[in-house]
Structures are given as structure tokens and as C-alpha cells.
Motif scaffolding. Structure first.
Motif, short mmCIF file in Angstrom:
data_model
loop_
_atom_site.label_atom_id
_atom_site.label_comp_id
_atom_site.label_asym_id
_atom_site.label_seq_id
_atom_site.Cartn_x
_atom_site.Cartn_y
_atom_site.Cartn_z
N SER A 274 0.82 -1.21 0.00
CA SER A 274 0.00 0.00 0.00
C SER A 274 0.86 1.26 0.00
O SER A 274 0.54 2.25 -0.69
CB SER A 274 -0.92 -0.01 1.22
OG SER A 274 -1.73 1.13 1.26
N ALA A 275 1.95 1.25 0.77
CA ALA A 275 2.81 2.43 0.84
C ALA A 275 3.49 2.70 -0.50
O ALA A 275 3.61 3.86 -0.92
CB ALA A 275 3.87 2.23 1.93
N ILE A 276 3.93 1.65 -1.18
CA ILE A 276 4.55 1.84 -2.50
C ILE A 276 3.52 2.34 -3.50
O ILE A 276 3.78 3.23 -4.30
CB ILE A 276 5.23 0.56 -2.99
CG1 ILE A 276 6.36 0.14 -2.03
CG2 ILE A 276 5.81 0.77 -4.40
CD1 ILE A 276 7.04 -1.17 -2.40
N GLU A 277 2.31 1.76 -3.46
CA GLU A 277 1.24 2.23 -4.34
C GLU A 277 0.95 3.71 -4.09
O GLU A 277 0.62 4.46 -5.01
CB GLU A 277 -0.01 1.40 -4.13
CG GLU A 277 0.09 -0.03 -4.66
CD GLU A 277 -1.07 -0.90 -4.21
OE1 GLU A 277 -1.98 -0.36 -3.54
OE2 GLU A 277 -1.06 -2.10 -4.51
N GLY A 278 1.06 4.11 -2.82
CA GLY A 278 0.80 5.51 -2.46
C GLY A 278 1.79 6.48 -3.06
O GLY A 278 1.55 7.70 -3.04
N LEU A 279 2.89 5.98 -3.59
CA LEU A 279 3.87 6.85 -4.24
C LEU A 279 3.41 7.27 -5.64
O LEU A 279 3.97 8.20 -6.22
CB LEU A 279 5.22 6.13 -4.36
CG LEU A 279 5.95 5.84 -3.05
CD1 LEU A 279 7.12 4.88 -3.30
CD2 LEU A 279 6.45 7.12 -2.40
N HIS A 280 2.41 6.55 -6.18
CA HIS A 280 1.87 6.85 -7.52
C HIS A 280 2.98 6.87 -8.57
O HIS A 280 3.12 7.82 -9.35
CB HIS A 280 1.11 8.19 -7.52
CG HIS A 280 0.01 8.25 -6.52
ND1 HIS A 280 -1.07 7.38 -6.54
CD2 HIS A 280 -0.17 9.04 -5.43
CE1 HIS A 280 -1.89 7.65 -5.53
NE2 HIS A 280 -1.37 8.65 -4.84
N LEU A 281 3.77 5.81 -8.58
CA LEU A 281 4.89 5.72 -9.50
C LEU A 281 4.43 5.32 -10.89
O LEU A 281 3.37 4.72 -11.07
CB LEU A 281 5.91 4.69 -8.99
CG LEU A 281 6.52 4.98 -7.61
CD1 LEU A 281 7.37 3.82 -7.16
CD2 LEU A 281 7.34 6.26 -7.66
N CYS A 282 5.23 5.66 -11.89
CA CYS A 282 4.94 5.32 -13.28
C CYS A 282 6.20 4.74 -13.92
O CYS A 282 7.33 5.02 -13.48
CB CYS A 282 4.51 6.55 -14.08
SG CYS A 282 3.01 7.35 -13.47
N TYR A 283 5.99 3.94 -14.93
CA TYR A 283 7.12 3.45 -15.70
C TYR A 283 7.73 4.62 -16.48
O TYR A 283 7.03 5.59 -16.82
CB TYR A 283 6.69 2.35 -16.66
CG TYR A 283 6.39 1.04 -15.96
CD1 TYR A 283 7.41 0.23 -15.49
CD2 TYR A 283 5.07 0.64 -15.75
CE1 TYR A 283 7.14 -0.96 -14.84
CE2 TYR A 283 4.78 -0.55 -15.10
CZ TYR A 283 5.82 -1.35 -14.64
OH TYR A 283 5.55 -2.52 -13.97
#
Length: 304
Positions: A274-283
């Protein structure tokens, strides 16, 4: 994501040690099953459902780690603390089993040696912090220097009398050092996730007896576990003080009920994913010229 603190699903915030309150561990149920739909199930049924949820979380974590590595913008530092037998090793093994090992490094810290005692207490941890795009796991950490040495002052590194633990405010100073260290990490793109695996004294006894009852588990047993068990109450006080002083908005502690191993593992996996998803990262997005070069390379391979 606001890097001032890990944004996790609302349901997971129930495990956060409130930075504004004094922590009393007796108020936290070590055997709690956090999901209402599981509390009505039998132990075996709840365990099976939690294992299914853990599998789902591992898949989410694998996807999240891929994005973390591809974007190379942030790093993740996972800190695991808990009493002996609380399940730190098992949590690492089960939670991280689905991720790419090239993107993760685990560090277990033993009793400091002479070189480490010759430096400040944070020195050996700074050397192995995760780089951007990586997940670093500390199985025990710099928090040992406000836990073990708090209970056993004789194990502290040699310090001049003027700045040693006999001085008023020494421990408060160490907590401030840790908070400043973690704030520095967060400001520079490291998400700090700290988990206290909270087990009961009775559950620790059961796990120690289990190790002594099966020959294939003898290797897990350490006589120091028995010796340290005699300091249970002192450790609880040290943990309460530490959790109260170092759970911050930017790097909060998650107090995880750990009497049931599958509960602990599922919660930890959910928080990390959840914490990594919360970073809203993109390729990474490539410029047009780079895309044309890649298309030419693809066409050349297809013509072979």
C-alpha cells in the motif's frame, strides 16, 4: 505521495502508533484478528483466508516493486523489531518471497564489533541503506541501541563520561538522533516503514517450547533467548518508551499483532504494498527519438 509519511489504506492506519500519545503495550491485543469478517471464523478457516490474502498481497507487492525499480525515484527501508521469536525471520521469508531478489537486500545486525563500537551508533546502518529503486530490510536495527543497551547498559559502546548514559537526557538525545536521521532519509526520498511485531509472553514461551520439542528446530534455539526472557518486563518498558518517542508523522511505527503469524505477515505485506502504491509511481516515459530507436531494434530482431 507526500513523502512526509507513508500513505496506506485507511484500514491499515489502525496499527499506527499515534505520535501524539504515550504508548502502553498492554492496550494492544497481541492475538487480535484485525478483519471483522475473519473474527467469526474458526482458527483454521481464518488462517486459510489470511494465507489467500497474503498471496494476493505478495502479487501486489511484486508489481509495486517492479514500478519502484523502474522509476528509480524512491527507496524503501523496512525496519523489523520485536521480542525474540516474534517472527521477524518468518515475516521476511513469507512476505518477500514473491519479489525480485535483485531489488531487495536484507541486513541482520549482530552484536557490534570493535570497529562499530569505535563509531557513532548509527554508522553501521548508514553504510547499507537502500539506494533508489531498492527495498532494504533491517532485521533488528539502530533501535537495538535504545532497547538492548537500555536494558543492558554494560553492552553500550565506550563513551566519554561527559556524554555517556549516566547523564540526564541521554536517551532522549538518542531518540532525537534517530528521529533526525529518519527525517533526513524521508526528505531524500526513502520511505521508512517500521514494524513492531507484538507478541505475548505466553506465545513466546509456546514458540520456545516448540523449538525444544522438535529436533529439526533445535538449530533455531538460542540459550540467550531464555536469558533475555527474564528481562521481559524491562523490555516492555523500553519498547513503550521507544515507540512513544520515535513514532512520527513521517516515519510512524506499526504495532502488529503477532501471536498469529499469518496475521502479522498479512498486515506487513499490506502496509508495504500500500505504501509503495501511495507513491503513484509510473514506468519511465521515453522521448520520441528513443522510441523510434527501440522500434528499429525490434524490427531488426524480427527480420532475423
Amino acid at each position: 505521495m507526500d513523502v512526509s509519511g507513508p500513505r496506506v489504506r485507511k484500514y491499515l492506519r489502525q496499527f499506527v502508533a499515534d505520535p501524539t500519545k504515550k504508548i502502553r503495550l498492554k492496550k494492544y491485543d497481541t492475538a487480535r484478528v484485525p478483519r471483522k469478517e475473519l473474527s467469526a471464523e474458526s482458527d483454521d478457516e481464518a488462517k486459510a483466508l489470511l494465507k489467500d490474502l497474503l498471496d494476493k498481497n505478495r502479487q501486489e507487492l511484486a508489481r509495486a516493486q517492479d514500478l519502484l525499480a523502474a522509476s528509480a525515484q524512491y527507496s524503501i527501508l523496512i525496519v523489523l523489531q520485536g521480542m525474540d521469536t516474534s517472527g521477524k525471520d518468518g515475516t521476511i521469508r513469507h512476505v518477500m518471497s514473491g519479489i525480485n531478489p535483485q531489488g531487495c537486500a536484507v541486513h541482520s545486525f549482530k552484536v557490534p564489533g570493535a570497529e562499530e563500537h569505535a563509531h557513532d551508533f548509527l554508522w553501521r546502518y548508514e553504510k547499507v541503506l537502500p539506494e533508489r529503486g531498492m527495498i532494504g530490510i533491517f532485521n533488528r536495527s539502530y533501535y537495538e541501541d535504545v532497547l538492548v543497551v537500555h536494558v543492558h547498559p554494560d553492552r553500550m559502546e565506550s563513551l566519554p563520561a561527559a556524554i555517556g548514559p549516566e547523564n540526564a537526557g541521554f536517551w532522549e538525545g538518542r531518540y532525537k538522533d534517530i528521529n533526525a536521521f529518519e527525517k533526513h532519509l524521508v526528505r531524500n526520498g526513502t520511505v521508512v516503514l517500521k514494524f513492531f511485531l507484538h507478541i505475548s509472553r505466553d506465545e513466546q514461551k509456546r514458540r520456545l517450547l516448540d523449538r525444544l520439542s522438535h529436533q529439526e528446530k533445535f538449530w533455531k534455539f538460542s540459550f540467550t533467548d531464555i536469558a533475555e526472557r527474564q528481562y521481559w518486563d524491562q523490555y516492555q518498558v523500553a519498547y513503550e518508551e521507544m515507540l512513544s518517542a520515535t513514532s512520527t508523522e513521517y516515519a510512524p511505527w506499526f504495532i502488529v499483532p503477532a501471536d498469529h503469524k499469518w496475521v502479522a505477515r498479512t498486515v506487513v505485506a499490506e502496509v508495504i504494498a500500500s505504501a509503495i502504491e501511495g507513491l503513484h509511481l509510473c514506468y519511465p516515459v521515453f522521448p520520441d527519438e528513443k522510441i523510434r530507436q527501440l522500434e528499429k531494434a525490434k524490427a531488426a530482431l524480427e527480420r532475423e
